[in-house]
Structures are given as structure tokens and as C-alpha cells.
Design an enzyme around this catalytic site. Structure first.
Site, PDB file in Angstrom:
ATOM      1  N   SER A 148     -10.239  -0.491   6.804  1.00  0.00           N
ATOM      2  CA  SER A 148      -9.632  -0.397   5.471  1.00  0.00           C
ATOM      3  C   SER A 148      -8.894  -1.621   4.948  1.00  0.00           C
ATOM      4  CB  SER A 148      -8.677   0.784   5.421  1.00  0.00           C
ATOM      5  OG  SER A 148      -9.424   1.948   5.235  1.00  0.00           O
ATOM      6  N   LYS A 169       0.852  -1.198   0.000  1.00  0.00           N
ATOM      7  CA  LYS A 169       0.000   0.000   0.000  1.00  0.00           C
ATOM      8  C   LYS A 169       0.886   1.245   0.000  1.00  0.00           C
ATOM      9  CE  LYS A 169      -3.939   2.009   2.540  1.00  0.00           C
ATOM     10  NZ  LYS A 169      -4.865   1.857   3.684  1.00  0.00           N
ATOM     11  N   SER A 204      -9.913   1.962   2.671  1.00  0.00           N
ATOM     12  CA  SER A 204      -9.000   2.686   1.818  1.00  0.00           C
ATOM     13  C   SER A 204      -7.975   1.807   1.097  1.00  0.00           C
ATOM     14  CB  SER A 204      -8.269   3.736   2.652  1.00  0.00           C
ATOM     15  OG  SER A 204      -7.435   3.118   3.614  1.00  0.00           O
TER      16      SER A 204
HETATM   17  N1  GLN Z   1     -13.620   4.399   6.104  1.00  0.00           N
HETATM   18  C1  GLN Z   1     -12.956   4.751   7.316  1.00  0.00           C
HETATM   19  C2  GLN Z   1     -12.487   6.195   7.239  1.00  0.00           C
HETATM   20  O1  GLN Z   1     -12.651   6.801   6.221  1.00  0.00           O
HETATM   21  C3  GLN Z   1     -11.816   3.820   7.598  1.00  0.00           C
HETATM   22  C4  GLN Z   1     -10.641   4.068   6.766  1.00  0.00           C
HETATM   23  C5  GLN Z   1      -9.453   3.285   7.220  1.00  0.00           C
HETATM   24  O2  GLN Z   1      -9.584   2.252   7.860  1.00  0.00           O
HETATM   25  N2  GLN Z   1      -8.283   3.788   6.873  1.00  0.00           N
HETATM   26  O3  GLN Z   1     -11.965   6.709   8.188  1.00  0.00           O
END
Ligand code: GLN
Length: 483
Positions: free
Chosen positions: A175, A76, A151
Site C-alpha cells: 500500500s 494517512k 490503500s
Molecule cells: N492490496 C492489499 C490488501 O488489500 C494490500 C493493502 C495494504 O498494503 N494495506 O490487503
């Protein structure tokens, strides 16, 4: 070869049937042909990857073989890797070449794994659909009109599309698990503190945790063996005795107590997902597990608590992007303050700005007690719910996401409906627990369905064991999108 497990690839490399250079080339070729459609990678650098592969081949020839030696892994784009552009999906870091390796990158380098490329992600990991990336959305390999989740959507799509044998992700509120569910792969968010955050671009430090994404629980176990471990450079890294997550994969499930939280099976959950989980329960019962209903009464407050706390931490963490030291700097400014303002106005996208504004608001003098402190109290209640549940059951089973993948654009103008897609994942981060998502079926329109196993602290081995046993008697994880 693109369908081989990490174990099978390692076997081929060990017996010299293929070289790491050949293996890496075949993935690079696949990326070359599919990335224009899927946009799973932000950066590939064939020269750098093949150089690492040639070095791995020397190790292999010398017999210095570890389970991931010579195997290409997608990372990532949130983990600093020396000499690689590390953008975090943002214009703000679009020109940033990391001067050092994150802890987990070191871990992969030490065993001779290959950096296959840098995967696309929501900007600064804020999102549930991968649509906030400065580098454009990722398309779900099962349906190019659908989101891959976020994400870590680039990592999930890369693994599902066989553009990488396995990948890494980070999970602040879901995410790893939510994109794993939406793309039909397996992913585990470890206990907070099990994997070092050193060199991981910070979003919400008390929630961020890195973990593996692969096609199977076994592949995730192999990756976790490499990633987990104490690191004094992260003050929240935990000195937990090292475990072999592969060794216990096949243990029988006889007598295992699984809890289904009644709050998870309500009107908001798609009927298809509820049904898939019911069928999965039957499978697990046949394996010897006992299933009972439990309650996590504070589940409804997880989303508001999370979006207060994550935004508060984000607003503080993202102060560092000021155009002075690294990253994007606006052109044409009057003075220092004007430079800060223009840099941040131009360098951040709308979702990141929204979080910074919410975070600054909830931390401000007049509202701190009403929002930030209140959310911290809710966090404690949520963690207590889980600890009460673990007095009665060994693990918790539920959905990962309330719906299968939605269409690109469907929720991008409605932040609240986007935030609701995290309803089943977020509480796990607030409590710091491990959670695993694995494939459990498909919707009527052919989009993957995932289910989530939540464990007590440091129960990763058990979650991987249950997922592995389930994958021995089901084949959802073996299905492949036609591309
Ligand atoms: N969807 C959640 C957010 O926007 C989690 C994102 C994540 O786990 N990085 O904060």
C-alpha cells in the site's frame, strides 16, 4: 514553491524567505482548489494546521531548526492524531476523534512539522485502488478516470498533485509502493519493526508497516530519519542502531549486484513496464551496477498465502469494533447482540466484510491446519527464497505493479483481479523486508510506471542510495501532471 524538495523548503524557512504559515497556507489553497476533483484528503483543518505553523515559526525564529521544522506533511488517515478525526476510511470510525498521538505523529510533532491534513485510503487499508473508502474513491492526478492505487492512494495522489510536499503511508501488502508507482512518486516500506506501529489502526499486525511517500528518494530519506526508531509501546519494534538515511544517498554504485527475479518477468507483466525496467537496468549498469538473473521460486504462492494470513489477522483485529466503546453505533436495536450485529453490518463496507469472513473461516477449528498453518509454512518458504537470493545479489529489482493504473470501476467487482495487482509487492511484506518503489517511465497513455527495489533486512539506506543515484540521471520523478 509547490515543486520544491524538502531540502529546498527547509532552506527557505531557515533563511526566513518564507514562513511556515505562508507555506502551509499555499498548500491549503492548493488543496482547496484540487480536492473536489481528486478527493485525496478526508479531513483538513486549516485552523489547527496554521496554529502548528505559527508555533513552528517561533521555533525557526529561535534557530531551533531540524530538517522538517515548519514543513507541512500529509498524514494517512490511519495514524491516530490527538484531536483529529481518524477514520481509517471507514464509516465505523467516521466519528472517531483520536485521544492520543501515534508514535509517528509524535515524531513529526517533535521536530515541528505541520499536520497538513488526513489522506484518503481504502477502508481499513484493504484494497489496491482506493475504491473501498467510505469517503469515495481518490482520482489519479495523471488521469482522473484512473485509480491512484491503494490503500495509501490519498497520500500518493496528494504528493503527485503537489497538494503536499510529502506524506506518510502504511504498507501491509504493497500500500505504499503500489500507489507510489501508479501516481509517479517514490515510496519506501521499511523493514518490519523499523517504524513503530503504536497508534496505527491495525489491519494485519504481522505485516503492517508505516513509511514515507515523497517525490524523490532524498525526500523519503529525510522522512525516514524522522520516523524510524525504537518504541517500547510496540512489542515488534526493533532496537536497531539509528542511521542517517540522507548521508549515504550519493554513494557510488560501483560493484553493486542487482538481481532480476525471472518469475517477475512473465506473461502477466505489461510489456511497457518490462521495457521500462530494461531501460532502467541500462542506466544502473552505467552507474557501475552488475545485473544478473535470480530466482524466487515460491513467488506464485505469495498471493494466496497473503490473503489467508492478512484476512485471518484482520478478522481478529477488527473484532474491537463493536459499537460499545468508540466509533459508529447502529440506532434502533433490541439488545446487546442485536446492537453488535447491526453496528457491524452497517459500519463496515463489503470488502472489509469479505476479509472478516475469509479470516474467520481460515481460523475456524476445522480449517485452521488446512489454510492458516499452510499459509504460515508458505510464508517461511517465501522468506527463504529471499535469503537465498541475498546470498548472490545485494538488492532485487523488478516491477512494482503488473500494470500501470487501471480505470476506476474496472476491477471493483472482481476481487481476484484486484488481489492480483499486489503480485510483486506482497511477498516483501510476508518476508518483512524493505521495498522501495520509484518512477521509471510512462505508459503510452500517459500513466506512470514504477519499479521496485527490494533489499535485505535494514538495507533501507542502500535502497534509497540506488534510487537517489537513479534520480540524479533520470527525470521521471520530476514530471508533473497537468491539472
Ligand atoms: N492490496 C492489499 C490488501 O488489500 C494490500 C493493502 C495494504 O498494503 N494495506 O490487503
Amino acid at each position: 514553491m509547490l515543486n520544491y524538495s524538502l531540502n529546498e523548503l527547509s532552506g527557505l524557512l531557515k533563511s526566513r524567505k518564507i514562513s511556515s504559515v505562508e507555506l502551509t497556507q499555499s498548500y491549503l489553497k492548493r488543496i482547496d482548489s484540487l480536492n473536489p476533483k481528486i478527493n485525496a484528503y478526508i479531513t483538513v483543518n486549516p485552523e489547527a494546521s496554521l496554529k502548528q505553523a505559527a508555533e513552528a515559526d517561533i521555533r525557526l525564529a529561535r534557530g531551533q531548526i531540524q530538517p522538517l521544522t515548519g514543513i507541512p506533511i500529509a498524514q494517512k488517515d490511519i495514524f491516530c492524531a490527538k484531536g483529529w478525526k481518524t477514520t481509517c476510511g471507514s464509516k465505523m470510525l467516521s466519528n472517531f476523534v483520536a485521544p492520543y498521538d501515534a508514535h509517528i505523529i509524535e515524531c513529526f510533532n517533535n521536530v515541528g512539522a505541520i499536520m497538513l491534513g488526513r489522506t484518503n485510503m481504502d477502508e481499513f487499508a484493504m484494497g489496491s485502488s482506493n475504491e473501498t473508502s467510505f469517503f469515495g474513491p481518490v482520482h489519479n492526478p495523471w488521469d482522473l478516470n484512473a485509480v491512484p492505487g491503494g490503500s495509501s492512494g490519498g497520500s500518493a495522489a496528494a504528493v503527485a498533485a503537489r497538494m503536499a510536499p510529502a506524506a506518510t503511508g502504511t504498507d501491509t501488502g504493497g500500500s505504499i509502493r503500489q500507489p507510489a508507482a501508479l501516481c509517479g512518486i517514490t515510496g519506501i516500506k521499511p523493514t518490519y519493526g523499523l517504524v513503530s506501529r503504536y497508534g496505527l489502526v491495525a489491519y494485519a499486525s504481522s505485516l503492517d508497516q508505516a513509511g514515507p511517500m515523497g517525490r524523490t528518494a532524498e525526500d523519503c530519506a529525510i522522512l525516514l530519519n524522522t520516523m524510524a526508531g525504537f518504541d517500547p509501546r510496540d512489542s515488534t519494534s526493533i532496537n536497531h542502531p539509528s542511521e542517517d538515511y540522507v548521508q549515504s544517498l550519493s554513494a557510488p554504485l560501483q560493484g553493486l549486484k542487482i538481481g532480476l527475479p525471472k518469475e517477475y518477468f512473465t506473461a502477466g507483466l505489461s510489456a511497457e513496464i518490462a521495457q521500462s525496467i530494461e531501460i532502467a537496468c541500462e542506466v544502473l549498469r552505467r552507474e557501475g551496477a552488475e545485473i544478473r538473473e535470480i530466482s524466487l521460486p515460491n513467488s506464485p504462492v505469495a498471493i494466496p498465502a497473503y490473503y489467508v494470513l492478512a484476512s485471518a489477522e484482520a478478522s481478529s483485529n477488527l473484532e474491537r469494533y463493536d459499537g460499545v466503546r468508540y466509533g459508529y453505533r447502529a440506532k434502533g436495536y433490541k439488545d446487546l447482540v442485536d446492537m453488535y450485529k447491526k453496528t457491524r453490518a452497517q459500519g463496515f463496507g463489503p470488502e472489509v466484510k469479505r476479509r472478516i469472513m475469509i479470516g474467520t473461516y481460515v481460523l475456524s477449528a476445522g480449517y485452521y491446519d488446512a489454510y492458516y498453518i499452510k499459509a504460515q509454512k508458505l510464508r517461511r518458504l517465501i522468506a527463504n527464497d529471499f535469503s537465498n537470493a541475498f546470498d548472490k545479489v545485494d538488492v532485487i529489482l523488478g516491477p512494482t505493479s503488473p500494470q500501470p493504473a487501471f480505470n476506476l470501476g474496472e476491477r471493483s467487482n472482481d476481487p481476484v483481479s484486484m488481489y492480483l495487482s499486489d503480485i510483486y509487492t506482497i511477498a516483501v511484506n510476508l518476508a518483512g523486508l524493505p521495498g522501495l518503489s520509484l518512477p521509471a517511465g510512462f505508459s503510452g497513455n500517459g500513466r506512470p510506471i514504477g519499479m521496485q527495489l527490494i533489499g535485505n533486512y535494514f538495507d533501507e539506506a542502500r535502497l534509497l542510495n540506488i534510487a537517489h543515484r537513479y534520480q540524479q540521471v533520470t527525470d521521471w520523478h520530476q514530471r508533473e501532471p497537468s491539472l
